[in-house]
Design an enzyme around this catalytic site. Sequence first.
Site, short mmCIF file in Angstrom:
data_model
loop_
_atom_site.label_atom_id
_atom_site.label_comp_id
_atom_site.label_asym_id
_atom_site.label_seq_id
_atom_site.Cartn_x
_atom_site.Cartn_y
_atom_site.Cartn_z
N ASP A 1 -4.13 7.23 28.63
CA ASP A 1 -5.50 7.67 28.30
C ASP A 1 -5.66 7.92 26.80
O ASP A 1 -6.46 8.73 26.38
CB ASP A 1 -5.85 8.92 29.12
CG ASP A 1 -4.96 10.09 28.76
OD1 ASP A 1 -3.99 9.90 27.99
OD2 ASP A 1 -5.23 11.22 29.23
N HIS B 1 5.69 -8.18 3.85
CA HIS B 1 5.00 -7.20 4.69
C HIS B 1 5.96 -6.37 5.54
O HIS B 1 5.67 -6.01 6.66
CB HIS B 1 3.96 -7.90 5.58
CG HIS B 1 2.77 -8.37 4.81
ND1 HIS B 1 1.88 -9.29 5.28
CD2 HIS B 1 2.32 -8.03 3.58
CE1 HIS B 1 0.94 -9.52 4.37
NE2 HIS B 1 1.19 -8.77 3.32
N ASP C 1 5.34 0.32 -1.41
CA ASP C 1 3.93 -0.05 -1.57
C ASP C 1 3.16 0.87 -0.64
O ASP C 1 3.26 0.75 0.59
CB ASP C 1 3.76 -1.53 -1.19
CG ASP C 1 2.35 -2.05 -1.46
OD1 ASP C 1 1.41 -1.23 -1.51
OD2 ASP C 1 2.19 -3.28 -1.59
N ASP D 1 -3.85 1.77 -3.91
CA ASP D 1 -2.87 0.74 -3.57
C ASP D 1 -1.84 0.67 -4.68
O ASP D 1 -2.10 0.10 -5.74
CB ASP D 1 -3.60 -0.61 -3.39
CG ASP D 1 -2.67 -1.70 -2.88
OD1 ASP D 1 -1.50 -1.42 -2.60
OD2 ASP D 1 -3.14 -2.86 -2.77
N HIS E 1 3.04 -14.55 -3.93
CA HIS E 1 1.74 -13.99 -3.56
C HIS E 1 0.81 -13.93 -4.77
O HIS E 1 1.24 -14.15 -5.90
CB HIS E 1 1.89 -12.60 -2.91
CG HIS E 1 2.55 -11.57 -3.78
ND1 HIS E 1 1.91 -10.94 -4.82
CD2 HIS E 1 3.81 -11.06 -3.78
CE1 HIS E 1 2.73 -10.07 -5.39
NE2 HIS E 1 3.90 -10.14 -4.78
N HIS F 1 -6.36 -8.34 -5.81
CA HIS F 1 -7.41 -8.37 -4.78
C HIS F 1 -8.35 -7.21 -5.05
O HIS F 1 -7.98 -6.24 -5.71
CB HIS F 1 -6.80 -8.28 -3.37
CG HIS F 1 -5.90 -7.09 -3.16
ND1 HIS F 1 -6.35 -5.83 -2.85
CD2 HIS F 1 -4.54 -6.97 -3.25
CE1 HIS F 1 -5.32 -5.00 -2.73
NE2 HIS F 1 -4.22 -5.66 -2.98
N HIS G 1 -7.69 -4.39 1.17
CA HIS G 1 -8.13 -5.72 0.77
C HIS G 1 -9.63 -5.74 1.00
O HIS G 1 -10.11 -6.05 2.09
CB HIS G 1 -7.41 -6.81 1.57
CG HIS G 1 -5.94 -6.86 1.27
ND1 HIS G 1 -5.05 -7.58 2.01
CD2 HIS G 1 -5.21 -6.27 0.30
CE1 HIS G 1 -3.83 -7.43 1.49
NE2 HIS G 1 -3.91 -6.63 0.47
N GLU H 1 -0.73 -6.74 -9.48
CA GLU H 1 0.54 -6.56 -8.78
C GLU H 1 1.50 -7.74 -8.86
O GLU H 1 1.77 -8.39 -7.87
CB GLU H 1 0.29 -6.20 -7.31
CG GLU H 1 -0.71 -7.07 -6.56
CD GLU H 1 -0.88 -6.60 -5.12
OE1 GLU H 1 0.13 -6.47 -4.42
OE2 GLU H 1 -2.04 -6.38 -4.71
N TYR I 1 10.90 -11.72 -6.38
CA TYR I 1 11.69 -11.50 -5.16
C TYR I 1 12.82 -12.51 -5.15
O TYR I 1 12.57 -13.72 -5.13
CB TYR I 1 10.79 -11.65 -3.92
CG TYR I 1 9.51 -10.85 -4.07
CD1 TYR I 1 9.45 -9.51 -3.69
CD2 TYR I 1 8.38 -11.41 -4.68
CE1 TYR I 1 8.29 -8.76 -3.88
CE2 TYR I 1 7.22 -10.67 -4.88
CZ TYR I 1 7.18 -9.35 -4.48
OH TYR I 1 6.05 -8.61 -4.68
N ARG J 1 8.22 -5.18 -7.23
CA ARG J 1 6.77 -5.32 -7.43
C ARG J 1 6.29 -4.06 -8.13
O ARG J 1 6.76 -2.96 -7.83
CB ARG J 1 6.04 -5.51 -6.10
CG ARG J 1 4.53 -5.61 -6.26
CD ARG J 1 3.79 -6.20 -5.04
NE ARG J 1 3.89 -5.37 -3.85
CZ ARG J 1 4.66 -5.63 -2.81
NH1 ARG J 1 5.43 -6.70 -2.79
NH2 ARG J 1 4.70 -4.83 -1.77
N GLU K 1 2.53 -2.33 -9.08
CA GLU K 1 1.11 -2.51 -8.76
C GLU K 1 0.29 -1.30 -9.18
O GLU K 1 0.58 -0.17 -8.77
CB GLU K 1 0.97 -2.71 -7.24
CG GLU K 1 -0.48 -2.77 -6.76
CD GLU K 1 -0.58 -3.10 -5.27
OE1 GLU K 1 0.34 -2.76 -4.51
OE2 GLU K 1 -1.60 -3.69 -4.88
N1 GLY Z 1 -0.67 -3.03 -0.10
C1 GLY Z 1 -1.07 -4.34 0.15
C2 GLY Z 1 -1.18 -5.10 -1.08
O1 GLY Z 1 -0.62 -4.72 -2.08
O2 GLY Z 1 -1.88 -6.07 -1.14
MN MN Z 2 -2.35 -4.73 -3.34
MN MN Z 3 0.02 -2.75 -2.38
#
Ligand code: GLY
Ligand code: MN
Ligand code: MN
Length: 429
Positions: free
Chosen positions: A41, A246, A263, A274, A355, A359, A366, A384, A388, A397, A399
Amino acid sequence: MRYQPIHNKFFTNNRKKFASQLPNDAFAVFFSNDQCPRNGDQFHPFRQNSDFFYLTGIEQEKSILLIAPNCPNPSLQEVLFVLKSSKTLEIWEGHKYTKEEAKETSGIGSIYWLEDFDAILKEVMSYHDHVYLNQNEYIKFFPDVETREIRLGNEIQKQFPLHQYHRAAPLLTRQRLIKSKEEIELIQKACEITNKAFRRILQFTKPGVYEYEVEAEITHEFIRNGATGHGYAPIVASGKSACVLHYTENDKTCHDGDLLLMDFGAEYANYTADLSRTIPVNGKFTPRQKELYNAVLRVMKEVKKLYVPGNTINTINEKTNQLMEKEMIRLGLFTEEEVKNQDDNNPLFKKYFMHGTSHFMGLDVHDVGAKHEPLQPGMVLTCEPGIYIPEEKTGIRIENDILVTEKEPVDLMADFPIEPEEIEKLMQQ
Ligand code: GLY
Ligand code: MN
Ligand code: MN
């Protein structure tokens, strides 16, 4: 509610802006999100539909908004429907909005109970030929589950098949892309909480801790500072896990000598930060780790300058890729000669940086907006870059979140530790 109330002028202005984009004989219907079922529930924690929140400030399920600026019945030009509470609901689930509270939160004069929706919709329908319905149009998102706005939007179309239907999403996207002063302050608050969490884990991290213990420290700092939690699933990835973009298992031990890529971003009043940072688990970068880290940092510092009106995410990506390629040659990942002979459809840098660099962000991590959208003052984006290298069991990374202005870009994370020496110093305190 965990955040300071937002003045209803903000939501009123957002509706006004949206209404001004509607043709004369059109009106729009917006739905709140569903309570998403878990098991037994239980529901997943409720998160309001971002567009619905942006237009109303209402944080409750089963709410509906009508925007009909040219409706001949003036009392139906803006109508909000909310769930009528009952003794049983109050006992089991707690407080629901009263009509007065819904009015105070949203700034909407006409508040009705949900049970009145069908009758009022019928009247509003009778005055208009065109209806705007909303949908999440994020281009890379393919959920199996039908959202409430799709489900109830379909019902409306079935019930009133002779009206003409249109997309509200492009109008809202245009609006949400440019953040108002209030929104920038909320994002700044989310960043401020995220900064506290990062500084906390600089003190906490050491060889032997589990990634989930680091996650717990972040969550702790978020919640105690009024965030609702994470704006997205946090990544706490040590060693080679950092090469999984991810990665969210966060279940490994952080080993001496490894780097830890994180992240994460706090969500405050539905706005998110972010952040990505990469730190040495034992508090000291090895010479190679520092070399890699500084390469990413150099690229970031250079690319940050490009967040100015007229550029696009596409142009930012292109420039980052060029810089990254040069750094990778310097780092010995491949040679200039190999680049000359590479397959241009599959350039070598992509093996280590796969990547995009940026964004839009805001209510959603996003956020709405396309890669070819020319940047304008008031837009907030991430910067960012990363490298890797599975062969070296290492991913880095960095960011930050950047606000575009008429002049220089503003780094909303300018006061977050970022220089390797600064990180080492804070970790050794
Ligand atoms: N945290 C997701 C990205 O950096 O796009
Ligand atoms: Mn990001
Ligand atoms: Mn991020």
